[in-house]
Each structure stands twice: as C-alpha cells, then as structure tokens.
Design a protein around this motif. Sequence first.
Motif, PDB file in Angstrom:
ATOM      1  N   LEU A  15      -2.004  30.349 -48.709  1.00 53.01           N
ATOM      2  CA  LEU A  15      -2.539  30.258 -47.358  1.00 53.01           C
ATOM      3  C   LEU A  15      -2.953  31.606 -46.806  1.00 53.01           C
ATOM      4  CD1 LEU A  15       0.000  27.733 -45.827  1.00 53.01           C
ATOM      5  CD2 LEU A  15      -2.081  27.293 -47.117  1.00 53.01           C
ATOM      6  N   CYS A  16      -2.296  32.691 -47.223  1.00 53.30           N
ATOM      7  CA  CYS A  16      -2.587  33.995 -46.626  1.00 53.30           C
ATOM      8  C   CYS A  16      -3.416  34.886 -47.529  1.00 53.30           C
ATOM      9  CB  CYS A  16      -1.286  34.714 -46.260  1.00 53.30           C
ATOM     10  SG  CYS A  16      -0.355  35.316 -47.661  1.00 53.30           S
ATOM     11  N   LEU A  17      -3.870  34.374 -48.652  1.00 53.01           N
ATOM     12  CA  LEU A  17      -4.669  35.207 -49.552  1.00 53.01           C
ATOM     13  C   LEU A  17      -5.862  35.817 -48.837  1.00 53.01           C
ATOM     14  CD1 LEU A  17      -4.860  33.297 -52.931  1.00 53.01           C
ATOM     15  CD2 LEU A  17      -3.834  35.505 -52.484  1.00 53.01           C
ATOM     16  N   ALA A  18      -6.662  34.965 -48.219  1.00 50.14           N
ATOM     17  CA  ALA A  18      -7.859  35.474 -47.572  1.00 50.14           C
ATOM     18  C   ALA A  18      -7.561  36.073 -46.212  1.00 50.14           C
ATOM     19  CB  ALA A  18      -8.879  34.340 -47.437  1.00 50.14           C
ATOM     20  N   THR A  92      10.522  26.096 -57.245  1.00 55.97           N
ATOM     21  CA  THR A  92      10.736  25.319 -56.024  1.00 55.97           C
ATOM     22  C   THR A  92       9.397  24.821 -55.486  1.00 55.97           C
ATOM     23  OG1 THR A  92      10.591  27.314 -54.650  1.00 55.97           O
ATOM     24  CG2 THR A  92      12.799  26.627 -55.365  1.00 55.97           C
ATOM     25  N   PRO A  93       9.407  23.708 -54.727  1.00 53.88           N
ATOM     26  CA  PRO A  93       8.168  23.283 -54.063  1.00 53.88           C
ATOM     27  C   PRO A  93       7.691  24.391 -53.135  1.00 53.88           C
ATOM     28  CG  PRO A  93       9.788  21.526 -54.021  1.00 53.88           C
ATOM     29  CD  PRO A  93      10.513  22.758 -54.497  1.00 53.88           C
ATOM     30  N   MET A  94       6.390  24.609 -53.054  1.00 51.98           N
ATOM     31  CA  MET A  94       5.867  25.693 -52.232  1.00 51.98           C
ATOM     32  C   MET A  94       5.814  25.279 -50.776  1.00 51.98           C
ATOM     33  SD  MET A  94       2.386  27.945 -52.637  1.00 51.98           S
ATOM     34  CE  MET A  94       1.337  27.028 -51.531  1.00 51.98           C
ATOM     35  N   GLN A  95       6.502  26.008 -49.931  1.00 49.89           N
ATOM     36  CA  GLN A  95       6.516  25.722 -48.504  1.00 49.89           C
ATOM     37  C   GLN A  95       5.116  25.849 -47.925  1.00 49.89           C
ATOM     38  OE1 GLN A  95       9.307  28.106 -46.326  1.00 49.89           O
ATOM     39  NE2 GLN A  95       8.418  27.616 -44.344  1.00 49.89           N
ATOM     40  N   GLY A  96       4.669  24.818 -47.217  1.00 48.99           N
ATOM     41  CA  GLY A  96       3.343  24.856 -46.606  1.00 48.99           C
ATOM     42  C   GLY A  96       2.218  24.613 -47.584  1.00 48.99           C
ATOM     43  N   GLY A  97       2.552  24.164 -48.807  1.00 50.09           N
ATOM     44  CA  GLY A  97       1.528  23.999 -49.830  1.00 50.09           C
ATOM     45  C   GLY A  97       0.453  22.978 -49.508  1.00 50.09           C
ATOM     46  N   GLU A  98       0.782  22.006 -48.654  1.00 49.08           N
ATOM     47  CA  GLU A  98      -0.197  20.978 -48.323  1.00 49.08           C
ATOM     48  C   GLU A  98      -1.308  21.517 -47.423  1.00 49.08           C
ATOM     49  OE1 GLU A  98      -0.094  18.032 -49.710  1.00 49.08           O
ATOM     50  OE2 GLU A  98       1.767  18.516 -50.756  1.00 49.08           O
ATOM     51  N   THR A 100      -4.006  23.943 -47.104  1.00 53.03           N
ATOM     52  CA  THR A 100      -4.810  24.876 -47.878  1.00 53.03           C
ATOM     53  C   THR A 100      -5.610  25.792 -46.962  1.00 53.03           C
ATOM     54  OG1 THR A 100      -6.569  23.219 -48.030  1.00 53.03           O
ATOM     55  CG2 THR A 100      -4.981  23.331 -49.839  1.00 53.03           C
ATOM     56  N   GLY A 101      -6.144  26.881 -47.557  1.00 55.86           N
ATOM     57  CA  GLY A 101      -6.914  27.849 -46.793  1.00 55.86           C
ATOM     58  C   GLY A 101      -8.266  27.305 -46.367  1.00 55.86           C
ATOM     59  N   THR A 102      -8.941  28.022 -45.497  1.00 55.01           N
ATOM     60  CA  THR A 102     -10.216  27.554 -44.942  1.00 55.01           C
ATOM     61  C   THR A 102     -11.341  28.576 -45.102  1.00 55.01           C
ATOM     62  OG1 THR A 102      -9.606  28.382 -42.736  1.00 55.01           O
ATOM     63  CG2 THR A 102      -9.059  26.086 -43.250  1.00 55.01           C
ATOM     64  N   GLU A 103     -11.151  29.560 -45.991  1.00 52.99           N
ATOM     65  CA  GLU A 103     -12.200  30.563 -46.198  1.00 52.99           C
ATOM     66  C   GLU A 103     -13.468  29.921 -46.758  1.00 52.99           C
ATOM     67  OE1 GLU A 103     -11.879  34.210 -45.554  1.00 52.99           O
ATOM     68  OE2 GLU A 103     -10.589  32.987 -44.288  1.00 52.99           O
ATOM     69  N   LYS A 104     -14.620  30.401 -46.324  1.00 50.43           N
ATOM     70  CA  LYS A 104     -15.908  29.922 -46.817  1.00 50.43           C
ATOM     71  C   LYS A 104     -16.684  31.090 -47.407  1.00 50.43           C
ATOM     72  CE  LYS A 104     -16.289  26.096 -43.524  1.00 50.43           C
ATOM     73  NZ  LYS A 104     -17.116  25.468 -42.462  1.00 50.43           N
ATOM     74  N   ILE A 117      -8.949  30.440 -54.320  1.00 52.72           N
ATOM     75  CA  ILE A 117      -8.193  31.292 -53.405  1.00 52.72           C
ATOM     76  C   ILE A 117      -7.588  30.458 -52.268  1.00 52.72           C
ATOM     77  CG2 ILE A 117      -8.446  33.084 -51.628  1.00 52.72           C
ATOM     78  CD1 ILE A 117     -10.405  34.489 -53.528  1.00 52.72           C
ATOM     79  N   ASN A 118      -8.331  29.472 -51.801  1.00 51.80           N
ATOM     80  CA  ASN A 118      -7.844  28.603 -50.733  1.00 51.80           C
ATOM     81  C   ASN A 118      -6.738  27.660 -51.197  1.00 51.80           C
ATOM     82  OD1 ASN A 118      -9.458  29.505 -48.594  1.00 51.80           O
ATOM     83  ND2 ASN A 118     -11.138  28.120 -49.112  1.00 51.80           N
ATOM     84  N   GLY A 119      -6.522  27.576 -52.504  1.00 49.75           N
ATOM     85  CA  GLY A 119      -5.546  26.629 -53.020  1.00 49.75           C
ATOM     86  C   GLY A 119      -6.097  25.227 -53.103  1.00 49.75           C
TER      87      GLY A 119
END
Length: 259
Positions: A15-18, A92-98, A100-104, A117-119
């Motif tokens: 989520l924080c990559l971009a 472990t399950p990734m917290q907040g994995g559902e 995804t990012g919104t970069e365009k 990158i957005n997952g």
Amino acid sequence: MKARTAAMAATTAVLCLAAVACGPSDDKSEKDDKAAGTSAKPSTSAASDPAASDSAASAPASTPSSSGKVLSKAELAKAALTTGEVASYEVTPMQGGEETGTEKSETEACRPLVAVINGAPEPAPSATVFRTVMDKSEEGKDDQTVVTEILTSHSGGTAQLLMRDVQDAVKACAGGFRTSSEDGPSSYTEVKQLNLPKAGQESISYQVTGSIEGDKVPLVFQLVRTGSTVVTFYVANFLDPKTPELPAQLVTAQAAKLP
C-alpha cells in the motif's frame, strides 16, 4: 509512514510503495522514518542482467491459451507458504492486504509495473491472497528480511498474458517512469532486469528504483507462474541503495507448493 519495526511496516508494504517509498514528500521526518521501517537484508549477490531474460519460457505474440486449474481464494490460501515450511521464516496474512494501491502510470507502457506495485497485477485476477514473510532469526535488526507475497489466480490464459506484459514493461521502462495519485506524483528512476534463480514454469525478476527526497530506494520483484497461478514476491531496502536480497529458498519452496 511513521517509524516502526520492519515487521510492522511490511504489513502495509504494497500500500505504501508508491505513496511513501517513491513519492516526493514535504515531511522532513519521513527521510528518517525509512531507516527504521521496512527493509530487506542488503545483498551483493543479486546481479542485474539487462540482456538476459528470467522467463523460463517466452510468451508467444498471440493471446495465450488457458492452462492449469484456476484456484479459488481458499485454494490459494492452502497453496501459500506457512510458518515452519522454510526454516526461521514466519508467514502471516498481510494486514490491509485487501486494500490495494491506486497509483496510475503516466506512461501506458509502464502500466503493468505500476499494477504490480499497487499489489493488483493486471489482467485482474479471479482471486488473491496476501502474505507477509519475515526472517525471525533477524528479529530486532534494522535490516530484517521482510518479504511481501501475493498469490493470484487467473482464467482464460491471462496468467501468461500478465507475465508477458510485465516482461515487456521491464524493457520499455528501463529509463524510469512517473505515476500520479490523489497524494501527488511519484517518480521511479530506473527499471532493470535481475538474474535471480528461476522457479515455476515461468519467472521474471526485476528491480524498480524509487526515491525519497533524492535518496535511491531499490524495490525488487519476482513473479513466478505455474499454470494459472502467479506469485509475486516483493522486497525493498529503505536503508541504503544496495539491491535487497529476495531469499531464493522462499521462492523455491512456494513454487513447489503450487498445484
């Protein structure tokens, strides 16, 4: 992103990559935060090889045909690595994995890289499972190895199409690219193919270099396909510009579990 342990920061890595790893920021403390956040163990062995393809098999120019069972979300979860299957690694399950990012991407050719990158790799999967994998033997270290793993299932041959599109984007976007979002623009200065060990029926590995206030932030991705399932591995180094190491034993073990 506030300063946290590597383990906590990794749960929101996709989520924080971009928004954090690569985008410009007016918060001066953010530059210090990265030294205490998500980080992979630096490696001197991960060599880049722009001329070599990491794919086990090249995709044809035409639309690929379907292959392999399309796994449900429950089946993907069963196929994912679990704690104890690779020595010293906790899964472990990734917290907040559902979420995804919104970069365009500002460049259409680089859109497949931004989707990863957005997952949310494209074409859109029919099911997705997120996992965080940490080396518990390195717990407490600033450079603890933390890997994000995304398992996706695809129908109608789109798994092969995903791999082909990412491979093409790695070549087309070698000089970098820019993205935009509601948080502002982000810059990625370089994309280069990596010669990591192959796995599954087909694999691609590459590095995308972002920046925080001018400091290089290397992000390493490896995509592995078996049948209609694609596993995306992601690891980053927020401490220095050295290419982070993606543990080959994790990739090999996960590929072996795919039906």
